[in-house]
Design a protein around this motif. Structure first.
Motif, PDB file in Angstrom:
ATOM      1  N   ALA A  76      -0.768 -79.444 -39.953  1.00 21.42           N
ATOM      2  CA  ALA A  76      -2.093 -79.435 -40.583  1.00 21.42           C
ATOM      3  C   ALA A  76      -3.150 -79.893 -39.590  1.00 21.42           C
ATOM      4  O   ALA A  76      -4.243 -79.324 -39.530  1.00 21.42           O
ATOM      5  CB  ALA A  76      -2.102 -80.330 -41.816  1.00 21.42           C
ATOM      6  N   TRP A 126      -9.111 -80.951 -46.824  1.00 25.16           N
ATOM      7  CA  TRP A 126      -7.660 -80.710 -46.825  1.00 25.16           C
ATOM      8  C   TRP A 126      -6.940 -81.783 -47.639  1.00 25.16           C
ATOM      9  O   TRP A 126      -6.056 -81.476 -48.431  1.00 25.16           O
ATOM     10  CB  TRP A 126      -7.134 -80.676 -45.392  1.00 25.16           C
ATOM     11  CG  TRP A 126      -5.669 -80.380 -45.297  1.00 25.16           C
ATOM     12  CD1 TRP A 126      -5.071 -79.147 -45.256  1.00 25.16           C
ATOM     13  CD2 TRP A 126      -4.596 -81.338 -45.242  1.00 25.16           C
ATOM     14  NE1 TRP A 126      -3.707 -79.286 -45.182  1.00 25.16           N
ATOM     15  CE2 TRP A 126      -3.395 -80.621 -45.168  1.00 25.16           C
ATOM     16  CE3 TRP A 126      -4.552 -82.727 -45.247  1.00 25.16           C
ATOM     17  CZ2 TRP A 126      -2.153 -81.238 -45.097  1.00 25.16           C
ATOM     18  CZ3 TRP A 126      -3.318 -83.348 -45.185  1.00 25.16           C
ATOM     19  CH2 TRP A 126      -2.131 -82.614 -45.115  1.00 25.16           C
ATOM     20  N   LEU A 127      -7.339 -83.040 -47.439  1.00 23.83           N
ATOM     21  CA  LEU A 127      -6.705 -84.141 -48.170  1.00 23.83           C
ATOM     22  C   LEU A 127      -6.942 -84.024 -49.671  1.00 23.83           C
ATOM     23  O   LEU A 127      -6.070 -84.363 -50.469  1.00 23.83           O
ATOM     24  CB  LEU A 127      -7.226 -85.491 -47.661  1.00 23.83           C
ATOM     25  CG  LEU A 127      -6.758 -85.889 -46.268  1.00 23.83           C
ATOM     26  CD1 LEU A 127      -7.547 -87.090 -45.763  1.00 23.83           C
ATOM     27  CD2 LEU A 127      -5.267 -86.170 -46.254  1.00 23.83           C
ATOM     28  N   ASP A 175       0.237 -85.156 -40.605  1.00 25.71           N
ATOM     29  CA  ASP A 175       0.885 -83.854 -40.691  1.00 25.71           C
ATOM     30  C   ASP A 175       0.464 -83.080 -39.447  1.00 25.71           C
ATOM     31  O   ASP A 175      -0.672 -82.619 -39.347  1.00 25.71           O
ATOM     32  CB  ASP A 175       0.426 -83.141 -41.971  1.00 25.71           C
ATOM     33  CG  ASP A 175       1.100 -81.802 -42.178  1.00 25.71           C
ATOM     34  OD1 ASP A 175       1.321 -81.071 -41.189  1.00 25.71           O
ATOM     35  OD2 ASP A 175       1.378 -81.473 -43.344  1.00 25.71           O
ATOM     36  N   LYS A 196      -0.224 -85.055 -51.294  1.00 20.54           N
ATOM     37  CA  LYS A 196       0.455 -86.097 -50.523  1.00 20.54           C
ATOM     38  C   LYS A 196      -0.391 -86.472 -49.321  1.00 20.54           C
ATOM     39  O   LYS A 196      -0.644 -85.659 -48.450  1.00 20.54           O
ATOM     40  CB  LYS A 196       1.820 -85.584 -50.057  1.00 20.54           C
ATOM     41  CG  LYS A 196       2.571 -86.561 -49.200  1.00 20.54           C
ATOM     42  CD  LYS A 196       3.879 -85.927 -48.766  1.00 20.54           C
ATOM     43  CE  LYS A 196       4.547 -86.755 -47.688  1.00 20.54           C
ATOM     44  NZ  LYS A 196       4.102 -86.433 -46.360  1.00 20.54           N
ATOM     45  N   THR A 197      -0.837 -87.718 -49.258  1.00 23.39           N
ATOM     46  CA  THR A 197      -1.504 -88.218 -48.065  1.00 23.39           C
ATOM     47  C   THR A 197      -0.660 -89.338 -47.501  1.00 23.39           C
ATOM     48  O   THR A 197      -0.296 -90.272 -48.208  1.00 23.39           O
ATOM     49  CB  THR A 197      -2.923 -88.741 -48.372  1.00 23.39           C
ATOM     50  OG1 THR A 197      -2.827 -89.752 -49.362  1.00 23.39           O
ATOM     51  CG2 THR A 197      -3.823 -87.633 -48.848  1.00 23.39           C
ATOM     52  N   THR A 210      -4.102 -87.298 -41.654  1.00 24.01           N
ATOM     53  CA  THR A 210      -3.192 -86.418 -42.408  1.00 24.01           C
ATOM     54  C   THR A 210      -1.724 -86.780 -42.249  1.00 24.01           C
ATOM     55  O   THR A 210      -0.928 -86.524 -43.142  1.00 24.01           O
ATOM     56  CB  THR A 210      -3.352 -84.950 -41.962  1.00 24.01           C
ATOM     57  OG1 THR A 210      -2.963 -84.840 -40.580  1.00 24.01           O
ATOM     58  CG2 THR A 210      -4.769 -84.461 -42.164  1.00 24.01           C
ATOM     59  N   ARG A 260      -7.243 -81.246 -51.321  1.00 18.39           N
ATOM     60  CA  ARG A 260      -6.396 -80.160 -51.824  1.00 18.39           C
ATOM     61  C   ARG A 260      -4.909 -80.476 -51.715  1.00 18.39           C
ATOM     62  O   ARG A 260      -4.097 -79.823 -52.335  1.00 18.39           O
ATOM     63  CB  ARG A 260      -6.665 -78.868 -51.043  1.00 18.39           C
ATOM     64  CG  ARG A 260      -8.041 -78.295 -51.243  1.00 18.39           C
ATOM     65  CD  ARG A 260      -8.170 -76.921 -50.595  1.00 18.39           C
ATOM     66  NE  ARG A 260      -7.599 -76.833 -49.263  1.00 18.39           N
ATOM     67  CZ  ARG A 260      -8.251 -77.024 -48.123  1.00 18.39           C
ATOM     68  NH1 ARG A 260      -9.524 -77.332 -48.144  1.00 18.39           N
ATOM     69  NH2 ARG A 260      -7.650 -76.887 -46.961  1.00 18.39           N
ATOM     70  N   THR A 261      -4.551 -81.450 -50.874  1.00 24.47           N
ATOM     71  CA  THR A 261      -3.152 -81.772 -50.621  1.00 24.47           C
ATOM     72  C   THR A 261      -2.814 -83.081 -51.314  1.00 24.47           C
ATOM     73  O   THR A 261      -3.326 -84.129 -50.939  1.00 24.47           O
ATOM     74  CB  THR A 261      -2.905 -81.907 -49.102  1.00 24.47           C
ATOM     75  OG1 THR A 261      -3.398 -80.729 -48.466  1.00 24.47           O
ATOM     76  CG2 THR A 261      -1.439 -82.081 -48.795  1.00 24.47           C
TER      77      THR A 261
END
Length: 195
Positions: A46, A87-88, A43, A93-94, A41, A90-91
């Motif tokens: 996260a 999560w990736l 992040d 920006k990776t 991530t 839905r998100t």
């Protein structure tokens, strides 16, 4: 008793109401699982949330754990990887994977004539890793960042070892192709050989 309790012993004690046993299980695996999630991530917040969600799922499913297994590690990684992949998805920006990119950076022999600033080379490697699809990126993370053997990665991902080898091979080929096409870096033909 001087030896460490097994994962299953900790599970049994947790089922009986010993929450210190669950804390011990958490401490046993949290660091390595966090590293994988964070590598995927990039992040920290996260990754911390996903780590907590991983162990929340473990706790919720204590009664379903197979007591014949030696270690919960493959199952824990599977939960963490599935949550992280969700999560990736839905998100939008990776981010690239710093430590994995450092490994590839060490194995790229940039000729003295084409030395580019280190941060440009690192960004090029990170961008190449970010371009990998999830199934290839995760084997790169587990193999190069976690330094797990192929057999263990196969167990975590619930895949045959041959499939893991194939994905790692294709990931290295894709990384090599991306890096050769990148103007920020010079990659000799022999670098990152996929053999």
């Amino acid at each position: 008793m001087g030896s460490q309790p097994t994962d299953i012993e900790l599970v049994k004690r947790t089922r009986a109401g010993d929450f210190d046993a669950f804390a011990a299980l958490y401490l046993r695996y949290a660091r390595s699982i966090f590293r994988v999630i964070y590598a995927m991530t990039q992040d920290r917040a996260a990754a911390e949330d996903l780590l907590q969600e991983t162990f929340f799922r473990v706790y919720r499913n204590l009664d379903r754990i197979d007591e014949s297994v030696d270690s919960l590690q493959p199952w824990l990684y599977r939960i963490a990887i599935n949550l992280t992949n969700n999560w990736l998805t839905r998100t939008p920006k990776t981010s690239p994977l710093d430590k994995v990119s450092e490994w590839f950076q060490r194995h790229i022999h940039v000729s003295p004539d084409h030395i580019i600033e280190r941060d440009e080379r690192v960004r090029a490697v990170q961008d190449a890793i970010a371009k990998l699809d999830e199934k290839h990126r995760i084997v790169v993370v587990l193999y190069y960042l976690q330094e797990l053997p192929l057999e263990e990665i196969a167990g975590i991902l619930n895949l045959p070892v041959g499939t893991v080898k194939s994905r790692l091979y294709h990931a290295r080929r894709q990384l090599k192709d991306h890096l050769q096409a990148d103007q920020r870096i010079s990659v000799p033909q022999t670098a990152l050989s996929a053999s």
